[in-house]
Design an enzyme around this catalytic site. Structure first.
Site, PDB file in Angstrom:
ATOM      1  N   CYS A  88       0.863  -1.175   0.000  1.00 29.74           N
ATOM      2  CA  CYS A  88       0.000   0.000   0.000  1.00 29.74           C
ATOM      3  C   CYS A  88       0.905   1.232   0.000  1.00 29.74           C
ATOM      4  O   CYS A  88       2.028   1.160  -0.495  1.00 29.74           O
ATOM      5  CB  CYS A  88      -0.950  -0.007   1.203  1.00 29.74           C
ATOM      6  SG  CYS A  88      -0.123   0.120   2.792  1.00 29.74           S
ATOM      7  N   ARG A  93      -2.559  -0.301   5.431  1.00 28.07           N
ATOM      8  CA  ARG A  93      -3.587  -1.071   4.709  1.00 28.07           C
ATOM      9  C   ARG A  93      -3.072  -2.443   4.289  1.00 28.07           C
ATOM     10  O   ARG A  93      -3.812  -3.431   4.332  1.00 28.07           O
ATOM     11  CB  ARG A  93      -4.085  -0.292   3.491  1.00 28.07           C
ATOM     12  CG  ARG A  93      -4.957   0.898   3.875  1.00 28.07           C
ATOM     13  CD  ARG A  93      -5.307   1.738   2.681  1.00 28.07           C
ATOM     14  NE  ARG A  93      -4.155   2.556   2.306  1.00 28.07           N
ATOM     15  CZ  ARG A  93      -4.136   3.426   1.312  1.00 28.07           C
ATOM     16  NH1 ARG A  93      -5.209   3.587   0.554  1.00 28.07           N
ATOM     17  NH2 ARG A  93      -3.061   4.132   1.053  1.00 28.07           N
TER      18      ARG A  93
END
Length: 128
Positions: A88, A93
């Site tokens: 990410c 994330r």
């Protein structure tokens, strides 16, 4: 003669173990991430937003945004036995995605430590 046979068997066993698919989760810096992708076939997923992806991503990556409603369905289409490389922007994330992938039964997951921020800091290329 017994020593030669033993050495042959030991060497063969060691080499075959190295060639086998790794298992588990690895959090690796950009240099190692790039090296592993070059050495071992896998599925590269970018879990950032489509807008972030369009601004530049790693070559060959598939954009599967972590917070899209169909994230689980899209992940389910991936091969669980084949290595999944995930990243990410900074690592938050992708860490969430790794947790999901683990619960879904993926055998080997490699996460880019520091995300695209670290990738860019190391001068690694992006594609649009």
């Amino acid at each position: 003669m017994k020593k030669i046979v033993f050495l042959f068997i030991a060497t063969f066993t060691l080499l075959s173990c190295e060639a086998q698919q790794k298992k588990g989760v690895e959090l690796v810096p950009p240099v190692e991430f790039e090296k592993q992708m070059a050495e071992h076939k896998g599925q590269l997923i970018d879990v950032r937003t489509p807008k972030e992806f369009a601004e530049g991503h790693l070559e060959g990556a598939e954009n599967i945004h972590l917070y899209d409603r169909d994230f689980i369905q899209r992940v389910d289409k991936l091969d669980k036995k084949e290595t999944v490389y995930v990243y990410c922007k900074a690592g938050g994330r992708s860490s969430e995605a790794v947790s999901i992938l683990k619960t879904k039964g993926f055998e080997h997951i490699v996460e880019l430590q520091g995300g695209t921020d670290a990738w860019a800091e190391d001068g690694k290329p992006f594609t649009e």
